[in-house]
Enzyme design. Structure first.
Site, PDB file in Angstrom:
ATOM      1  CG  ASN A 121     -10.781  49.686  13.597  1.00  0.00           C
ATOM      2  OD1 ASN A 121     -10.627  49.282  14.744  1.00  0.00           O
ATOM      3  ND2 ASN A 121     -10.399  48.986  12.526  1.00  0.00           N
ATOM      4  CG  ASN A 148      48.167  52.368  27.940  1.00  0.00           C
ATOM      5  OD1 ASN A 148      48.372  53.385  27.288  1.00  0.00           O
ATOM      6  ND2 ASN A 148      47.025  51.700  27.882  1.00  0.00           N
ATOM      7  CG  HIS A 195      44.235  70.756  34.311  1.00  0.00           C
ATOM      8  ND1 HIS A 195      43.742  71.500  35.350  1.00  0.00           N
ATOM      9  CD2 HIS A 195      45.582  70.894  34.373  1.00  0.00           C
ATOM     10  CE1 HIS A 195      44.741  72.074  36.006  1.00  0.00           C
ATOM     11  NE2 HIS A 195      45.859  71.709  35.425  1.00  0.00           N
ATOM     12  CE1 TYR A 237      43.926  56.886  27.921  1.00  0.00           C
ATOM     13  CE2 TYR A 237      46.259  56.337  27.875  1.00  0.00           C
ATOM     14  CZ  TYR A 237      44.932  55.965  27.723  1.00  0.00           C
ATOM     15  OH  TYR A 237      44.622  54.675  27.387  1.00  0.00           O
ATOM     16  CB  SER A 258      53.026  69.698  34.845  1.00  0.00           C
ATOM     17  OG  SER A 258      52.141  70.224  35.813  1.00  0.00           O
ATOM     18  CD  GLU A 302      -9.945  49.032   6.805  1.00  0.00           C
ATOM     19  OE1 GLU A 302      -9.053  49.905   6.871  1.00  0.00           O
ATOM     20  OE2 GLU A 302     -10.252  48.306   7.766  1.00  0.00           O
ATOM     21  CG  ASN A 311      48.066  66.536  42.343  1.00  0.00           C
ATOM     22  OD1 ASN A 311      46.984  67.071  42.506  1.00  0.00           O
ATOM     23  ND2 ASN A 311      48.948  66.961  41.445  1.00  0.00           N
TER      24      ASN A 311
END
Length: 369
Positions: A87, A303, A280, A283, A322, A72, A294
């Site tokens: 080793n 939501n 773009h 959410y 939009s 060792e 679209n």
């Protein structure tokens, strides 16, 4: 020693190895086992020759080249410390030899530790056969003791994963900056661009383009999809769909065949139907969007009422203007339209036009001049 009671009498050979060598490969251990089985040596051990000893013990051989001892590092003289055959702490023991000699081990007088390597000296003193197998890849025996070594091991594992997929027909534009878990699968002719992370049980189909700068975790991505600078978590992309740049698919999101989600869009627990588009700044949460609809820039499905989540349904071919606010629960019929800036609080029938704050159905599309 602690394992003797559990293992004695159960096998002809006993494999012993460290738990901090993540680069060891199955084939290497298989080769060691085959050498032990073929020779029936008392000890068959793995060695490595390298300049950085990493604290490993030195292999001492006699004039005939046979292993006579392992010393060792803490016990080594300067002459023995200069030996470069090391080793690595991986052995296949003949079980009968091991269980007979293990109780004979004595603590080191210098450190008070038990050295398993003393068994080599015992076998040599009894002129029992000792076999060795030198690994051809020194990195396999890298032990993890510092964060520097941890980083080197992680980089090596990642290189192996990336090389495997390149040999399977996947293109990496810059393999050094792509990070894949071993559980990821990728189809042929897919291109992985720089700074891409594929994690967990992610599956990527054939002929896709993934990245750059994308993080994808536990997702299913079909053939011929494109992900550009986006984050996906537990989501599904069907064949030919695309997202990005800077899109975010959260848990339960699905882009159906040929659907498009553009920059700064986000979806959670929602489906964008076949051929539908969300260009773009929008959410969708808890929403179902029909084929070829679209979703205009700035559209938001409202939501959550503060206590519960509510669904939004948008029919096939609908056109959402939009900055439309869709206050759930609400349904927009197939072919219906909303005007820019509308706040929709009630259902809109199919083929109708609704606009205003709050939005009201003003006319049927077929009545437009």
């Amino acid at each position: 020693m602690q394992a003797q009671a559990a293992l004695e009498g159960r096998a002809r050979h006993v494999l012993v190895l460290y738990g901090d060598m993540p680069l060891l490969q199955r084939g290497t251990l298989q080769a060691l086992h085959e050498r032990a089985t073929a020779t029936d040596a008392a000890i068959t051990m793995m060695t490595v020759t390298r300049d950085d000893p990493q604290g490993f013990g030195r292999i001492v051989r006699d004039a005939s080249g046979q292993i006579s001892a392992i010393v060792e590092q803490a016990e080594a003289t300067p002459e023995i410390a200069a030996i470069r055959e090391l080793n690595v702490g991986i052995y296949t023991f003949n079980a009968a030899f091991l269980w007979m000699h293990l109780p004979q081990l004595q603590p080191s007088p210098r450190k008070g530790e038990y050295y398993l390597t003393d068994l080599v000296g015992m076998a040599a003193a009894e002129r029992l056969p000792i076999e060795s197998l030198q690994t051809s890849d020194p990195l396999e025996t890298l032990g993890i003791n510092t964060r520097v070594e941890l980083a080197l091991a992680a980089k090596t594992l990642q290189r192996r994963i990336n090389e495997h997929w390149m040999l399977e027909g996947v293109t990496f534009q810059d393999p050094e900056t792509c990070y894949l878990d071993s559980t990821v699968t990728i189809g042929r002719d897919t291109v992985i661009l720089p700074n891409t992370h594929l994690r967990g049980k992610t599956t990527v189909g054939a002929s896709c383009e993934i990245g750059p700068n994308s993080v994808i975790e536990n997702c299913t991505i079909g053939n011929r999809c494109r992900v550009t600078a986006s984050v996906l978590e537990e989501a599904v992309m069907e064949e030919g769909s695309n997202i990005g740049p800077f899109g975010h698919l959260r848990k339960g999101a699905r882009l159906c065949r040929g659907a498009h989600m553009g920059n700064f869009g986000e979806m959670k627990n929602s489906t964008l139907g076949p051929g539908a588009k969300m260009g773009h700044f929008s959410y969708l949460g808890d929403a179902i969007v029909g084929a070829d609809a679209n979703i205009g820039a700035g559209t938001i499905t409202c939501n959550f009422d503060g206590k519960r989540k509510h669904p939004t349904t948008i029919g096939e071919g609908a056109f959402i203007g939009s900055d439309t606010m869709l206050v759930a629960p609400v349904e927009i019929g197939a072919g219906a339209r909303t005007g820019a800036g509308s706040v929709v609080t009630h259902d809109v029938p199919p083929d109708s036009v609704a606009y205003g704050v709050p939005a009201r159905v003003r006319e049927k599309k077929d009545q437009e001049s």
